[in-house]
Motif scaffolding. Structure first.
Motif, PDB file in Angstrom:
ATOM      1  N   ALA A 144      24.964  21.125  42.847  1.00 17.71           N
ATOM      2  CA  ALA A 144      24.453  20.435  41.457  1.00 17.71           C
ATOM      3  C   ALA A 144      23.911  21.420  40.872  1.00 17.71           C
ATOM      4  CB  ALA A 144      24.545  18.717  42.137  1.00 17.71           C
ATOM      5  N   TRP A 145      22.768  21.135  41.265  1.00 15.27           N
ATOM      6  CA  TRP A 145      22.147  22.282  40.323  1.00 15.27           C
ATOM      7  C   TRP A 145      22.763  23.429  39.552  1.00 15.27           C
ATOM      8  CZ3 TRP A 145      20.090  26.850  38.757  1.00 15.27           C
ATOM      9  CH2 TRP A 145      19.275  26.800  37.742  1.00 15.27           C
ATOM     10  N   LEU A 146      23.512  24.235  40.407  1.00 15.32           N
ATOM     11  CA  LEU A 146      24.067  25.850  39.664  1.00 15.32           C
ATOM     12  C   LEU A 146      25.199  25.128  38.612  1.00 15.32           C
ATOM     13  CD1 LEU A 146      24.816  28.769  40.279  1.00 15.32           C
ATOM     14  CD2 LEU A 146      26.138  28.118  42.291  1.00 15.32           C
ATOM     15  N   GLU A 147      25.926  23.522  38.967  1.00 20.30           N
ATOM     16  CA  GLU A 147      26.650  22.883  38.487  1.00 20.30           C
ATOM     17  C   GLU A 147      26.498  22.636  36.813  1.00 20.30           C
ATOM     18  OE1 GLU A 147      31.020  22.821  37.430  1.00 20.30           O
ATOM     19  OE2 GLU A 147      30.338  24.236  38.914  1.00 20.30           O
ATOM     20  N   ARG A 148      26.100  22.384  36.757  1.00 16.92           N
ATOM     21  CA  ARG A 148      24.546  22.166  35.361  1.00 16.92           C
ATOM     22  C   ARG A 148      24.320  22.987  34.798  1.00 16.92           C
ATOM     23  NH1 ARG A 148      20.534  16.909  34.326  1.00 16.92           N
ATOM     24  NH2 ARG A 148      20.411  17.291  32.224  1.00 16.92           N
ATOM     25  N   ARG A 180      26.634  36.369  40.558  1.00 18.67           N
ATOM     26  CA  ARG A 180      25.165  35.944  40.683  1.00 18.67           C
ATOM     27  C   ARG A 180      24.129  34.591  39.953  1.00 18.67           C
ATOM     28  NH1 ARG A 180      22.631  40.035  44.593  1.00 18.67           N
ATOM     29  NH2 ARG A 180      20.187  39.393  43.832  1.00 18.67           N
ATOM     30  N   ALA A 181      23.689  33.877  40.244  1.00 14.57           N
ATOM     31  CA  ALA A 181      22.272  33.216  39.685  1.00 14.57           C
ATOM     32  C   ALA A 181      21.717  32.562  41.062  1.00 14.57           C
ATOM     33  CB  ALA A 181      23.420  32.083  39.205  1.00 14.57           C
ATOM     34  N   GLU A 182      20.420  32.147  39.998  1.00 19.01           N
ATOM     35  CA  GLU A 182      19.074  31.552  40.556  1.00 19.01           C
ATOM     36  C   GLU A 182      18.821  30.858  40.556  1.00 19.01           C
ATOM     37  OE1 GLU A 182      17.523  36.234  39.780  1.00 19.01           O
ATOM     38  OE2 GLU A 182      16.914  34.426  38.061  1.00 19.01           O
ATOM     39  N   ILE A 183      18.422  29.467  41.353  1.00 18.09           N
ATOM     40  CA  ILE A 183      18.961  28.199  41.925  1.00 18.09           C
ATOM     41  C   ILE A 183      17.252  27.851  40.764  1.00 18.09           C
ATOM     42  CG2 ILE A 183      19.250  26.288  42.539  1.00 18.09           C
ATOM     43  CD1 ILE A 183      21.354  27.293  43.947  1.00 18.09           C
ATOM     44  N   GLY A 184      16.605  27.389  40.393  1.00 17.12           N
ATOM     45  CA  GLY A 184      15.878  26.955  39.610  1.00 17.12           C
ATOM     46  C   GLY A 184      14.915  25.308  40.017  1.00 17.12           C
ATOM     47  N   LEU A 185      16.391  24.532  40.894  1.00 17.99           N
ATOM     48  CA  LEU A 185      15.784  23.446  41.690  1.00 17.99           C
ATOM     49  C   LEU A 185      14.234  22.985  41.982  1.00 17.99           C
ATOM     50  CD1 LEU A 185      16.715  20.239  42.022  1.00 17.99           C
ATOM     51  CD2 LEU A 185      17.332  21.167  44.138  1.00 17.99           C
ATOM     52  N   TRP A 235      23.914  26.501  35.705  1.00 18.06           N
ATOM     53  CA  TRP A 235      24.357  28.511  35.709  1.00 18.06           C
ATOM     54  C   TRP A 235      25.282  28.279  36.556  1.00 18.06           C
ATOM     55  CZ3 TRP A 235      18.932  31.810  36.375  1.00 18.06           C
ATOM     56  CH2 TRP A 235      20.393  33.093  36.071  1.00 18.06           C
ATOM     57  N   PRO A 236      26.175  27.401  35.800  1.00 17.47           N
ATOM     58  CA  PRO A 236      27.849  27.436  36.325  1.00 17.47           C
ATOM     59  C   PRO A 236      28.308  29.243  36.331  1.00 17.47           C
ATOM     60  CG  PRO A 236      27.958  26.615  34.241  1.00 17.47           C
ATOM     61  CD  PRO A 236      26.930  27.129  35.168  1.00 17.47           C
ATOM     62  N   ALA A 256      14.800  29.482  34.208  1.00 17.09           N
ATOM     63  CA  ALA A 256      15.642  28.280  33.538  1.00 17.09           C
ATOM     64  C   ALA A 256      14.339  27.160  32.717  1.00 17.09           C
ATOM     65  CB  ALA A 256      16.148  27.788  34.468  1.00 17.09           C
ATOM     66  N   MET A 257      14.700  27.433  31.977  1.00 16.40           N
ATOM     67  CA  MET A 257      12.929  26.366  31.244  1.00 16.40           C
ATOM     68  C   MET A 257      13.691  25.397  30.731  1.00 16.40           C
ATOM     69  SD  MET A 257      10.743  28.097  31.086  1.00 16.40           S
ATOM     70  CE  MET A 257       9.488  27.539  29.940  1.00 16.40           C
ATOM     71  N   ASP A 258      15.194  25.079  30.421  1.00 14.96           N
ATOM     72  CA  ASP A 258      15.682  23.376  30.131  1.00 14.96           C
ATOM     73  C   ASP A 258      15.487  22.838  30.924  1.00 14.96           C
ATOM     74  OD1 ASP A 258      17.576  25.585  30.837  1.00 14.96           O
ATOM     75  OD2 ASP A 258      18.900  25.197  30.040  1.00 14.96           O
ATOM     76  N   SER A 259      15.910  23.766  32.539  1.00 12.63           N
ATOM     77  CA  SER A 259      16.439  22.175  33.587  1.00 12.63           C
ATOM     78  C   SER A 259      14.999  21.880  33.653  1.00 12.63           C
ATOM     79  CB  SER A 259      16.406  23.130  34.713  1.00 12.63           C
ATOM     80  OG  SER A 259      16.179  24.079  35.265  1.00 12.63           O
ATOM     81  N   LEU A 260      13.069  22.134  33.604  1.00 11.43           N
ATOM     82  CA  LEU A 260      12.367  21.713  34.088  1.00 11.43           C
ATOM     83  C   LEU A 260      12.118  20.637  33.941  1.00 11.43           C
ATOM     84  CD1 LEU A 260       9.866  24.737  33.241  1.00 11.43           C
ATOM     85  CD2 LEU A 260      10.822  23.907  35.486  1.00 11.43           C
TER      86      LEU A 260
END
Length: 334
Positions: free
Chosen positions: A161-165, A175-180, A167-168, A240-244
């Motif tokens: 869910a985090w990835l989709e919202r 590649r992506a880094e999941i910031g949850l 960093w899809p 990922a500053m905006d997800s914090l």
């Protein structure tokens, strides 16, 4: 045995004999505090004064440094005596207390009335790396102690869910880094602020500018090295500053520091004749300020401001940060 990057980094950085328990960060990389300890601490002191005023000068007034390293920020702090008599300093760090440190040193974030600062802490909170495979499935990247990678199970649950919202992924190989995990860590730290302001300072990105391929890397002895989770190097990835804290104010460091009184303006030339020693000191300060404000370096760091209740939100003046006007006034000399 290959495990997720999050598990591997947790052990390599914070496990028995891990990097942060066996090393001082300053020996391996430079933060804003290391680049200009007096100037950066001066800016934090100014911010603390604003928070103190907004809160009605509480006693005690807290300044908590999360991820304090060797305690350099709090050691360099200078505040007026009216604040100093009420000030309670706390360094939050898993590593051992350095000799000569007189303020509180703890591994847990205490309750805060005042200002909590996390300067380059979140980039070292371990996270999972994921990659889209040839079939279009997003999979967890596994890593061995030697750094060899392979693809593991499909991303699922809250991570998916985090990835989709935030960093899809679109194409195979991305590649992506999941910031949850970082979102959770930041929320837990910020909740410890009962009244006041929580501030996260870090290198990072926002949703319209995610870095292709991710940012995971290593540092050893001041040099960037391949990330290998064997405990011999720092492991870090941009935040990922905006997800914090969605909706919280985000500003670039160069704008924030200027608003807090840090300037890279040159001293007047006539001072070289009337006060040569003072002129040289001013030039040195200008050089250090320029590094903090550099739009292609430390000045591009993000500051996230999170007041902890509605009253504080109204009292703490976070606006305006006139970065563009300041750039023009200084002629981009930084």
């Amino acid at each position: 045995m290959a495990v997720s990057w999050r598990a591997a980094a947790q052990e390599a950085l914070y496990g028995p004999g891990g990097f942060y328990l066996a090393n001082r960060p300053a020996a391996h990389f430079r933060t804003s505090v290391h680049a200009a300890p007096g100037l950066f601490a001066e800016a934090i002191g100014e911010l603390l004064s604003r928070v103190d005023h907004a809160l009605g000068r509480p006693d005690p007034l807290d300044l908590v440094d999360v991820g304090a390293g060797g305690g350099e920020l709090l050691s360099a702090l200078s505040v007026p005596s009216g604040i100093g008599r009420r000030l309670r300093l706390t360094a939050v760090e898993r590593g051992p207390r350095p000799e000569g440190v007189g303020f509180r040193w703890t591994a847990e974030v205490p309750e805060v009335t005042g200002l909590l600062v996390a300067n380059e802490w979140l980039d070292n909170v371990p996270l999972d790396v994921v990659c889209r495979d040839a079939a279009g499935v997003d999979r967890v990247v596994l890593v061995s102690p030697s750094g060899a990678e392979s693809l593991g199970p499909a991303v699922a649950g809250p991570d998916a869910a985090w990835l989709e919202r935030w960093w899809p992924l679109r194409e195979p190989g991305e590649r992506a880094e999941i910031g949850l995990a970082r979102d959770v860590a930041w929320a837990a730290a910020a909740r410890r602020v009962r009244r006041g302001l929580a501030v996260a300072v870090d290198y990072g990105h926002v949703s319209d500018a995610r870095p292709a391929g991710g940012t995971l890397t290593g540092y050893r002895d001041g040099r960037q090295v391949p990330p290998v989770p064997d405990g011999t190097c720092d492991l870090t990835a941009h935040v990922a500053m905006d997800s914090l804290a969605p909706g919280a104010a985000l500003r670039r460091q160069r704008d924030v520091l200027r608003a807090l009184g840090i300037s890279a303006g040159l001293p007047p030339r006539e001072q070289a004749s009337t006060d040569p020693a003072g002129y040289l000191r001013a030039l040195s300060s200008t050089s250090r300020a320029a590094e903090l404000l550099d739009p292609d370096g430390l000045g591009a760091f993000w500051w996230l401001f999170q007041p902890q209740n509605a009253e504080d939100s109204q009292l703490l003046d976070l606006e305006p940060f006139e970065g563009d006007a300041a750039d023009r006034a200084e002629g981009r000399r930084v």
